[in-house]
Design an enzyme around this catalytic site. Structure first.
Site, mmCIF file in Angstrom:
data_model
loop_
_atom_site.group_PDB
_atom_site.id
_atom_site.type_symbol
_atom_site.label_atom_id
_atom_site.label_comp_id
_atom_site.label_asym_id
_atom_site.label_seq_id
_atom_site.Cartn_x
_atom_site.Cartn_y
_atom_site.Cartn_z
ATOM 1 N N ASP A 82 0.852 -1.191 0.000
ATOM 2 C CA ASP A 82 0.000 0.000 0.000
ATOM 3 C C ASP A 82 0.896 1.252 0.000
ATOM 4 O O ASP A 82 1.799 1.373 0.837
ATOM 5 C CB ASP A 82 -0.860 -0.051 1.274
ATOM 6 N N GLY A 181 -7.643 8.540 6.866
ATOM 7 C CA GLY A 181 -7.723 8.790 8.295
ATOM 8 C C GLY A 181 -9.149 8.886 8.816
ATOM 9 O O GLY A 181 -10.113 8.629 8.096
ATOM 10 N N SER A 259 -8.815 2.670 8.628
ATOM 11 C CA SER A 259 -9.201 3.400 9.850
ATOM 12 C C SER A 259 -10.368 2.735 10.585
ATOM 13 O O SER A 259 -10.388 2.711 11.820
ATOM 14 C CB SER A 259 -9.568 4.846 9.510
HETATM 15 P P1 13P Z 1 -8.907 4.909 5.497
HETATM 16 O O1 13P Z 1 -8.007 5.751 6.328
HETATM 17 O O2 13P Z 1 -10.120 5.676 5.075
HETATM 18 O O3 13P Z 1 -9.249 3.624 6.137
HETATM 19 O O4 13P Z 1 -8.121 4.575 4.124
HETATM 20 C C1 13P Z 1 -7.202 3.525 4.069
HETATM 21 C C2 13P Z 1 -6.389 3.547 2.825
HETATM 22 O O5 13P Z 1 -6.670 4.226 1.858
HETATM 23 C C3 13P Z 1 -5.214 2.684 2.788
HETATM 24 O O6 13P Z 1 -4.473 2.872 1.628
HETATM 25 O O1 G3H Z 2 -3.387 4.903 3.650
HETATM 26 C C1 G3H Z 2 -2.746 4.570 4.646
HETATM 27 C C2 G3H Z 2 -3.144 3.395 5.457
HETATM 28 O O2 G3H Z 2 -4.193 3.712 6.331
HETATM 29 C C3 G3H Z 2 -1.940 2.859 6.170
HETATM 30 O O3 G3H Z 2 -1.632 3.654 7.260
HETATM 31 O O4 G3H Z 2 0.754 4.162 6.816
HETATM 32 O O5 G3H Z 2 -0.219 4.425 9.130
HETATM 33 O O6 G3H Z 2 0.167 2.140 8.135
HETATM 34 P P1 G3H Z 2 -0.131 3.594 7.885
HETATM 35 ZN ZN ZN Z 3 -4.541 4.858 0.839
#
Ligand code: 13P
Ligand code: G3H
Ligand code: ZN
Length: 311
Positions: A82, A181, A259
Protein backbone atom coordinates in the site's frame (compact mmCIF):
# COMPACT_ATOMS: atom_id res chain seq x y z
CA UNK A 1 -3.72 -22.28 -3.38
CA UNK A 2 -0.76 -19.83 -3.40
CA UNK A 3 -1.16 -16.06 -3.11
CA UNK A 4 -2.86 -14.68 -6.23
CA UNK A 5 -2.64 -11.40 -8.12
CA UNK A 6 -5.69 -9.14 -8.41
CA UNK A 7 -6.12 -9.73 -12.16
CA UNK A 8 -8.90 -12.35 -12.04
CA UNK A 9 -10.51 -10.79 -8.94
CA UNK A 10 -10.85 -7.43 -10.69
CA UNK A 11 -12.14 -8.92 -13.93
CA UNK A 12 -14.93 -10.69 -12.04
CA UNK A 13 -15.63 -7.72 -9.77
CA UNK A 14 -15.94 -5.33 -12.71
CA UNK A 15 -18.39 -7.59 -14.49
CA UNK A 16 -20.29 -8.45 -11.32
CA UNK A 17 -20.75 -4.88 -10.06
CA UNK A 18 -18.98 -5.39 -6.75
CA UNK A 19 -15.57 -4.49 -5.26
CA UNK A 20 -12.85 -6.36 -3.39
CA UNK A 21 -11.98 -5.14 0.10
CA UNK A 22 -8.37 -4.14 0.61
CA UNK A 23 -7.72 -4.17 4.33
CA UNK A 24 -4.48 -3.01 5.99
CA UNK A 25 -2.69 -5.53 8.18
CA UNK A 26 -0.15 -4.87 10.93
CA UNK A 27 -0.23 -7.89 13.25
CA UNK A 28 -1.61 -11.40 13.74
CA UNK A 29 -4.97 -10.47 15.28
CA UNK A 30 -5.76 -8.11 12.41
CA UNK A 31 -4.87 -10.74 9.79
CA UNK A 32 -6.97 -13.32 11.64
CA UNK A 33 -10.00 -11.07 12.17
CA UNK A 34 -10.11 -10.11 8.48
CA UNK A 35 -9.54 -13.59 7.08
CA UNK A 36 -11.99 -15.29 9.45
CA UNK A 37 -14.74 -12.97 8.19
CA UNK A 38 -13.77 -13.58 4.55
CA UNK A 39 -13.66 -17.35 5.11
CA UNK A 40 -17.13 -17.40 6.70
CA UNK A 41 -18.50 -15.39 3.77
CA UNK A 42 -16.41 -16.98 1.00
CA UNK A 43 -15.06 -13.63 -0.15
CA UNK A 44 -11.87 -12.87 -2.13
CA UNK A 45 -9.46 -10.62 -0.25
CA UNK A 46 -6.65 -8.14 -0.66
CA UNK A 47 -4.44 -7.84 2.41
CA UNK A 48 -2.28 -4.77 2.17
CA UNK A 49 0.85 -3.68 3.95
CA UNK A 50 2.02 -0.07 4.19
CA UNK A 51 5.61 1.13 4.53
CA UNK A 52 4.76 1.86 8.19
CA UNK A 53 3.38 -1.66 8.72
CA UNK A 54 6.55 -3.14 7.25
CA UNK A 55 8.66 -0.99 9.55
CA UNK A 56 6.49 -1.98 12.54
CA UNK A 57 6.05 -5.71 12.04
CA UNK A 58 8.82 -6.67 9.58
CA UNK A 59 8.32 -7.86 5.99
CA UNK A 60 8.91 -11.54 6.74
CA UNK A 61 6.53 -11.72 9.71
CA UNK A 62 3.73 -10.12 7.68
CA UNK A 63 4.46 -12.32 4.67
CA UNK A 64 4.31 -15.48 6.81
CA UNK A 65 1.11 -14.36 8.58
CA UNK A 66 -0.59 -13.81 5.24
CA UNK A 67 0.71 -17.15 3.92
CA UNK A 68 -0.78 -18.77 7.03
CA UNK A 69 -4.12 -17.10 6.25
CA UNK A 70 -4.04 -18.53 2.71
CA UNK A 71 -3.25 -21.99 4.06
CA UNK A 72 -5.96 -21.84 6.72
CA UNK A 73 -8.74 -20.48 4.51
CA UNK A 74 -7.94 -21.62 0.95
CA UNK A 75 -9.30 -18.24 -0.21
CA UNK A 76 -7.93 -16.28 -3.16
CA UNK A 77 -5.82 -13.68 -1.32
CA UNK A 78 -3.56 -11.04 -2.88
CA UNK A 79 -0.74 -9.51 -0.83
CA UNK A 80 -0.35 -5.86 -1.80
CA UNK A 81 2.07 -3.05 -0.97
CA UNK A 82 0.00 0.00 0.00
CA UNK A 83 1.39 3.44 -0.99
CA UNK A 84 4.86 2.38 -2.16
CA UNK A 85 6.68 5.68 -2.54
CA UNK A 86 9.84 4.57 -4.37
CA UNK A 87 11.08 2.04 -6.89
CA UNK A 88 13.19 0.43 -4.15
CA UNK A 89 10.31 -0.40 -1.78
CA UNK A 90 8.28 -1.80 -4.68
CA UNK A 91 11.25 -3.90 -5.82
CA UNK A 92 11.82 -5.17 -2.29
CA UNK A 93 8.16 -6.27 -1.96
CA UNK A 94 8.15 -7.87 -5.43
CA UNK A 95 11.39 -9.74 -4.67
CA UNK A 96 9.96 -10.67 -1.26
CA UNK A 97 6.84 -12.43 -2.55
CA UNK A 98 4.09 -9.77 -2.76
CA UNK A 99 1.71 -10.33 -5.69
CA UNK A 100 0.70 -6.70 -6.11
CA UNK A 101 2.31 -3.31 -5.43
CA UNK A 102 1.14 0.27 -5.45
CA UNK A 103 3.52 2.92 -6.66
CA UNK A 104 2.12 6.17 -5.34
CA UNK A 105 3.81 8.95 -7.28
CA UNK A 106 0.64 11.06 -7.18
CA UNK A 107 2.42 13.98 -5.50
CA UNK A 108 4.87 14.26 -8.43
CA UNK A 109 4.32 15.99 -11.77
CA UNK A 110 2.33 14.10 -14.44
CA UNK A 111 5.51 13.24 -16.36
CA UNK A 112 7.46 12.17 -13.25
CA UNK A 113 4.50 10.08 -12.07
CA UNK A 114 4.45 8.34 -15.48
CA UNK A 115 8.22 7.74 -15.49
CA UNK A 116 8.35 6.18 -12.00
CA UNK A 117 5.18 4.15 -12.48
CA UNK A 118 6.50 2.83 -15.83
CA UNK A 119 9.77 1.77 -14.16
CA UNK A 120 7.88 -0.19 -11.46
CA UNK A 121 5.49 -1.74 -14.03
CA UNK A 122 8.41 -3.06 -16.13
CA UNK A 123 10.06 -4.66 -13.11
CA UNK A 124 6.78 -6.04 -11.71
CA UNK A 125 5.34 -7.45 -14.94
CA UNK A 126 8.56 -9.34 -15.72
CA UNK A 127 7.96 -11.14 -12.42
CA UNK A 128 4.20 -11.72 -12.67
CA UNK A 129 3.27 -8.96 -10.21
CA UNK A 130 0.54 -6.37 -10.85
CA UNK A 131 0.80 -2.63 -10.24
CA UNK A 132 -1.65 -0.04 -8.91
CA UNK A 133 -0.85 3.61 -9.67
CA UNK A 134 -2.49 6.87 -8.55
CA UNK A 135 -3.57 10.06 -10.30
CA UNK A 136 -4.93 12.96 -8.26
CA UNK A 137 -4.19 13.64 -4.58
CA UNK A 138 -6.27 12.61 -1.59
CA UNK A 139 -6.43 14.72 1.54
CA UNK A 140 -5.61 13.21 4.94
CA UNK A 141 -2.83 11.30 6.68
CA UNK A 142 -1.01 8.26 5.29
CA UNK A 143 2.24 7.07 6.89
CA UNK A 144 4.07 10.28 7.77
CA UNK A 145 2.58 12.31 4.90
CA UNK A 146 -0.22 14.74 5.80
CA UNK A 147 -2.00 16.32 2.81
CA UNK A 148 -4.24 19.28 3.67
CA UNK A 149 -7.64 19.65 2.00
CA UNK A 150 -6.28 22.69 0.08
CA UNK A 151 -3.38 20.65 -1.34
CA UNK A 152 -5.59 17.75 -2.40
CA UNK A 153 -6.87 17.64 -5.97
CA UNK A 154 -9.46 15.62 -7.86
CA UNK A 155 -8.29 13.35 -10.67
CA UNK A 156 -8.63 14.99 -14.10
CA UNK A 157 -10.53 12.48 -16.28
CA UNK A 158 -8.86 13.86 -19.41
CA UNK A 159 -5.49 12.55 -18.08
CA UNK A 160 -6.37 8.94 -17.29
CA UNK A 161 -6.21 7.34 -20.74
CA UNK A 162 -2.76 8.71 -21.56
CA UNK A 163 -1.54 7.78 -18.06
CA UNK A 164 -2.70 4.18 -18.27
CA UNK A 165 -1.44 3.72 -21.84
CA UNK A 166 2.00 5.15 -21.14
CA UNK A 167 2.54 3.41 -17.79
CA UNK A 168 0.94 0.01 -18.45
CA UNK A 169 -0.40 -0.01 -14.87
CA UNK A 170 -3.03 -2.66 -14.00
CA UNK A 171 -5.34 -0.51 -11.85
CA UNK A 172 -5.68 3.17 -11.05
CA UNK A 173 -6.47 4.91 -7.76
CA UNK A 174 -8.35 8.15 -8.34
CA UNK A 175 -9.32 11.09 -6.13
CA UNK A 176 -13.08 11.75 -6.09
CA UNK A 177 -13.43 13.15 -2.58
CA UNK A 178 -12.42 10.34 -0.23
CA UNK A 179 -9.54 11.01 2.16
CA UNK A 180 -7.28 9.12 4.54
CA UNK A 181 -7.72 8.79 8.30
CA UNK A 182 -10.61 9.27 10.74
CA UNK A 183 -11.06 13.04 10.27
CA UNK A 184 -12.20 13.21 6.67
CA UNK A 185 -14.94 15.82 6.68
CA UNK A 186 -16.06 18.66 8.91
CA UNK A 187 -18.76 17.62 11.42
CA UNK A 188 -22.16 18.79 10.28
CA UNK A 189 -21.23 18.70 6.58
CA UNK A 190 -22.66 16.12 4.17
CA UNK A 191 -19.87 14.32 2.32
CA UNK A 192 -20.54 13.82 -1.39
CA UNK A 193 -18.22 11.83 -3.66
CA UNK A 194 -17.75 13.15 -7.22
CA UNK A 195 -19.59 10.46 -9.18
CA UNK A 196 -19.40 12.67 -12.27
CA UNK A 197 -15.60 12.20 -12.27
CA UNK A 198 -15.91 8.46 -11.72
CA UNK A 199 -18.41 8.18 -14.60
CA UNK A 200 -16.14 10.16 -16.89
CA UNK A 201 -13.12 8.01 -15.97
CA UNK A 202 -15.17 4.86 -16.55
CA UNK A 203 -16.20 6.12 -20.01
CA UNK A 204 -12.61 6.81 -20.97
CA UNK A 205 -11.26 3.51 -19.59
CA UNK A 206 -13.94 0.89 -20.25
CA UNK A 207 -13.34 -2.32 -18.29
CA UNK A 208 -10.35 -0.90 -16.41
CA UNK A 209 -10.30 -1.43 -12.61
CA UNK A 210 -10.47 1.73 -10.51
CA UNK A 211 -9.37 1.93 -6.85
CA UNK A 212 -10.70 4.07 -4.01
CA UNK A 213 -8.41 4.88 -1.10
CA UNK A 214 -9.52 6.58 2.10
CA UNK A 215 -12.82 4.71 2.22
CA UNK A 216 -13.45 4.23 5.91
CA UNK A 217 -16.85 5.38 7.11
CA UNK A 218 -15.86 6.12 10.72
CA UNK A 219 -18.87 4.54 12.47
CA UNK A 220 -20.04 6.94 15.13
CA UNK A 221 -20.85 4.16 17.61
CA UNK A 222 -17.13 3.32 17.81
CA UNK A 223 -16.10 6.96 18.17
CA UNK A 224 -18.65 7.18 21.01
CA UNK A 225 -17.27 4.06 22.75
CA UNK A 226 -13.73 5.44 22.47
CA UNK A 227 -14.79 8.80 23.90
CA UNK A 228 -16.83 7.19 26.70
CA UNK A 229 -13.82 5.13 27.73
CA UNK A 230 -11.14 7.75 28.15
CA UNK A 231 -10.54 8.68 24.51
CA UNK A 232 -10.80 12.04 22.79
CA UNK A 233 -11.79 11.87 19.11
CA UNK A 234 -13.78 15.02 18.44
CA UNK A 235 -15.47 15.40 15.07
CA UNK A 236 -14.40 12.23 13.31
CA UNK A 237 -16.51 11.78 10.14
CA UNK A 238 -16.11 9.32 7.24
CA UNK A 239 -17.40 8.39 3.77
CA UNK A 240 -21.10 7.36 3.71
CA UNK A 241 -21.37 3.63 3.04
CA UNK A 242 -24.19 3.98 0.50
CA UNK A 243 -21.88 6.07 -1.69
CA UNK A 244 -19.17 3.42 -1.48
CA UNK A 245 -21.72 0.75 -2.42
CA UNK A 246 -22.66 2.82 -5.46
CA UNK A 247 -18.98 3.18 -6.44
CA UNK A 248 -18.52 -0.59 -6.05
CA UNK A 249 -21.35 -1.19 -8.52
CA UNK A 250 -19.47 0.98 -11.04
CA UNK A 251 -15.82 0.73 -12.21
CA UNK A 252 -14.41 0.68 -8.65
CA UNK A 253 -13.00 -2.82 -8.06
CA UNK A 254 -10.86 -2.21 -4.94
CA UNK A 255 -11.87 -0.25 -1.85
CA UNK A 256 -9.25 0.48 0.83
CA UNK A 257 -10.27 0.32 4.48
CA UNK A 258 -7.93 0.75 7.41
CA UNK A 259 -9.20 3.40 9.85
CA UNK A 260 -12.50 1.58 10.53
CA UNK A 261 -10.57 -1.52 11.65
CA UNK A 262 -8.40 0.64 13.90
CA UNK A 263 -11.51 2.20 15.43
CA UNK A 264 -13.15 -1.18 16.04
CA UNK A 265 -10.00 -2.56 17.65
CA UNK A 266 -9.27 0.49 19.79
CA UNK A 267 -12.87 0.98 20.95
CA UNK A 268 -13.03 -2.67 22.01
CA UNK A 269 -9.76 -2.56 23.91
CA UNK A 270 -10.56 0.76 25.62
CA UNK A 271 -13.92 -0.57 26.77
CA UNK A 272 -12.36 -3.86 27.86
CA UNK A 273 -9.87 -2.09 30.14
CA UNK A 274 -12.56 0.15 31.60
CA UNK A 275 -14.71 -2.93 32.35
CA UNK A 276 -11.77 -5.06 33.60
CA UNK A 277 -9.21 -2.72 35.19
CA UNK A 278 -7.44 -5.64 36.88
CA UNK A 279 -6.78 -7.68 33.69
CA UNK A 280 -3.34 -7.77 32.13
CA UNK A 281 -3.18 -10.89 29.91
CA UNK A 282 -3.01 -9.59 26.30
CA UNK A 283 -5.06 -12.54 25.09
CA UNK A 284 -7.99 -11.33 27.19
CA UNK A 285 -8.30 -8.00 25.40
CA UNK A 286 -6.95 -9.01 21.98
CA UNK A 287 -9.56 -11.75 21.63
CA UNK A 288 -12.58 -9.38 21.65
CA UNK A 289 -10.57 -6.89 19.56
CA UNK A 290 -10.02 -9.57 16.91
CA UNK A 291 -13.74 -10.43 17.02
CA UNK A 292 -14.61 -6.74 16.54
CA UNK A 293 -12.40 -6.62 13.44
CA UNK A 294 -14.09 -9.76 12.14
CA UNK A 295 -17.56 -8.20 12.62
CA UNK A 296 -16.51 -4.95 10.95
CA UNK A 297 -15.02 -6.79 7.94
CA UNK A 298 -18.08 -9.04 7.61
CA UNK A 299 -20.28 -5.94 7.48
CA UNK A 300 -18.07 -4.33 4.81
CA UNK A 301 -17.95 -7.48 2.66
CA UNK A 302 -21.73 -7.87 2.63
CA UNK A 303 -23.18 -4.35 2.91
CA UNK A 304 -20.54 -2.16 1.25
CA UNK A 305 -18.43 -4.22 -1.16
CA UNK A 306 -20.97 -6.88 -2.17
CA UNK A 307 -18.20 -9.48 -2.61
CA UNK A 308 -19.52 -12.18 -0.26
CA UNK A 309 -19.84 -15.53 -2.01
CA UNK A 310 -17.51 -14.42 -4.85
CA UNK A 311 -14.32 -16.31 -3.91
P1 13P B 1 -8.91 4.91 5.50
O1 13P B 1 -8.01 5.75 6.33
O2 13P B 1 -10.12 5.68 5.07
O3 13P B 1 -9.25 3.62 6.14
O4 13P B 1 -8.12 4.58 4.12
C1 13P B 1 -7.20 3.52 4.07
C2 13P B 1 -6.39 3.55 2.82
O5 13P B 1 -6.67 4.23 1.86
C3 13P B 1 -5.21 2.68 2.79
O6 13P B 1 -4.47 2.87 1.63
O1 G3H C 1 -3.39 4.90 3.65
C1 G3H C 1 -2.75 4.57 4.65
C2 G3H C 1 -3.14 3.40 5.46
O2 G3H C 1 -4.19 3.71 6.33
C3 G3H C 1 -1.94 2.86 6.17
O3 G3H C 1 -1.63 3.65 7.26
O4 G3H C 1 0.75 4.16 6.82
O5 G3H C 1 -0.22 4.43 9.13
O6 G3H C 1 0.17 2.14 8.13
P1 G3H C 1 -0.13 3.59 7.89
ZN1 ZN D 1 -4.54 4.86 0.84
Amino acid sequence: MPLVTTKEMFKKAYKGGYAIGAFNVNNMEIVQGITEAAADLNAPLILQVSKGARAYANHTYLMKLVEAAVEETGLPIALHLDHGDSFDICKSCIDGGFTSVMIDASSKSFEDNIALTRQVVEYAHDRGVVVEAELGTLAGIEDDVNVSAEDSSYTRPEDVQEFVERTGCDSLAIAIGTSHGAYKFKPGTKPQLRFDILEDVERRLPGFPIVLHGSSSVPQEFVKIINENGGNMPGAIGVPEDQLRRAASMAVCKINIDSDLRLAMTATIRKYFNDHPDHFDPRQYLKPARAAIKDMVAHKLVDVLGCDGKA
